[in-house]
Design an enzyme around this catalytic site. Structure first.
Site, PDB file in Angstrom:
ATOM      1  CD  GLU A 252      -2.667   1.244   2.585  1.00 55.91           C
ATOM      2  OE1 GLU A 252      -3.094   0.127   2.973  1.00 55.91           O
ATOM      3  OE2 GLU A 252      -2.926   2.321   3.166  1.00 55.91           O
ATOM      4  CD  GLU A 257      -3.518   7.317   5.419  1.00 53.34           C
ATOM      5  OE1 GLU A 257      -4.527   6.697   5.812  1.00 53.34           O
ATOM      6  OE2 GLU A 257      -2.352   7.018   5.732  1.00 53.34           O
TER       7      GLU A 257
END
Length: 369
Positions: A252, A257
């Site tokens: 990932e 974020e």
């Protein structure tokens, strides 16, 4: 009797001369079989080499010329393992490795009988970094529904009607949660009771998976983030083999974020089998952006076979480059796809009870290689 004796002597002498001629012929034949090339020389000309460019003009091209006596074919072997054959001995080779590197060139000269000699030379060649080309993009220029050719809306929750990390929303494919207008994509997180897959959640939002997958390149996403305690917008990537190998084996890449309970703190990170959250030996890149929700910023990652480098507005902020690369630390050798989403809440933070809605706007998503 004398006649017979002279006849026999003549026959003997005749046979001896024949044997001598035969040996001489065989010697000549063996000499032909051992026809070895001689005097092999190799000339190497680096294209664009001059006083200002001591290792060439950046094209990586070199002109090769080999000459040997009794040679009918030449074979060039390069330090990267590639080979090329030339009957004339002349050949132009282009090195691809970016930067300035030494390369060993070996040429073999072959005779008509297959015998060979060789000579080698090591040169230093400069290869300029080529400008990356745009290979995929969504500019969100057409108002209305999301492009079905570019994206898949993921709505089926994987954990008995819920999402991982204790998220509190349902993702939908409704225009209430995702649409395009005025040149930008809108992903809207809303407070509303919504039931799907037999479970009822208090929030809705949208999650987009790109239908484009790729290995290596630069991803750029220009976005304005939502505001509000409990919002969790993300721009990230997952290995396309996730259905076969699972997470985190697939790898990932978190390009961006942001957690609404920590306003202005933007994060980028990776998740692998060796480390998928809170590892003492792997850091996470964090950057303070005060206008994250009022201005657009370009969040980017450069993914090569050796490293992942993260940028915000073209400013380098973080890199993942493990010293030991194996399937546990470096699964980033296969296709990944892009994900855009806004989650609500998580197992370690709550949502502001007065939250109503907030939107992540995306101006474009671009992939360069």
């Amino acid at each position: 009797m004398y006649t017979v004796l002279f006849f026999l002597m003549g026959l003997f002498l005749s046979c001896g001369v024949h044997e001598y001629d035969r040996d001489s012929f065989l010697d000549k034949e063996l000499e032909t079989e051992a026809n070895i090339p001689k005097g092999l020389s190799l000339s190497v000309g680096i294209v664009g080499l001059d006083a200002n460019n001591p290792h060439g003009d950046g094209s990586g091209k070199v002109r090769l010329s080999a000459v040997a006596n009794n040679a009918v074919q030449y074979r060039y072997r390069f330090s990267d393992g590639s080979e090329e054959v030339s009957n004339e001995g002349t050949f132009t080779h282009t090195f691809k490795e970016k930067g300035t590197h030494g390369h060993k060139i070996t040429v073999f000269a072959y005779s008509s009988t297959g015998n060979a000699i060789e000579v080698s030379e090591t040169i230093t060649v400069f290869v300029e970094e080529q400008e990356a080309e745009l290979v995929w993009a969504d500019e969100f220029e057409k108002d209305g529904a999301l492009s079905a050719q570019n994206w898949k809306l993921e709505t089926i929750a994987p954990v008995n009607g819920s999402w991982h990390n204790g998220e509190l929303q349902h993702y939908t494919n409704r225009s209430d949660n995702v649409y395009v207008s005025d040149g930008t994509l809108k992903i809207v997180a809303k407070k509303e009771r919504y039931t799907a897959q037999g479970t009822t959640k208090e929030y809705t939002s949208a999650r987009l998976n790109s239908l484009f997958s790729f290995t290596y390149g630069r991803v750029e996403v220009r976005a304005k983030l939502p505001k509000g305690e409990g919002t969790w917008p993300a721009i990230w990537m997952l290995g396309s083999n996730i259905e076969n190998v699972g997470w985190p084996t697939c790898g990932e890449i978190d390009i961006m974020e942001h957690w609404g309970h920590e306003p202005g703190k933007v994060s980028c990170a990776t998740h692998t089998t060796s480390c998928h959250g809170g590892c003492p030996d792997v850091t996470v890149g964090t950057t303070a952006i005060t206008d994250y929700n009022t201005e657009f910023h370009v969040y980017a990652v450069e993914w090569t076979k050796n490293s992942l480098r993260f940028f915000i507005d073209d400013k380098y902020v973080y890199a993942y480059d493990p010293s030991v690369k194996n399937k546990d630390t470096w699964p980033f050798t296969a296709d990944q796809f892009i994900i855009l989403n806004v989650a609500m809440g998580g197992s370690w933070f709550s949502v502001d009870p007065d939250f109503v809605s907030s939107t992540m706007e995306v101006d474009y998503v671009r992939v360069f290689q």
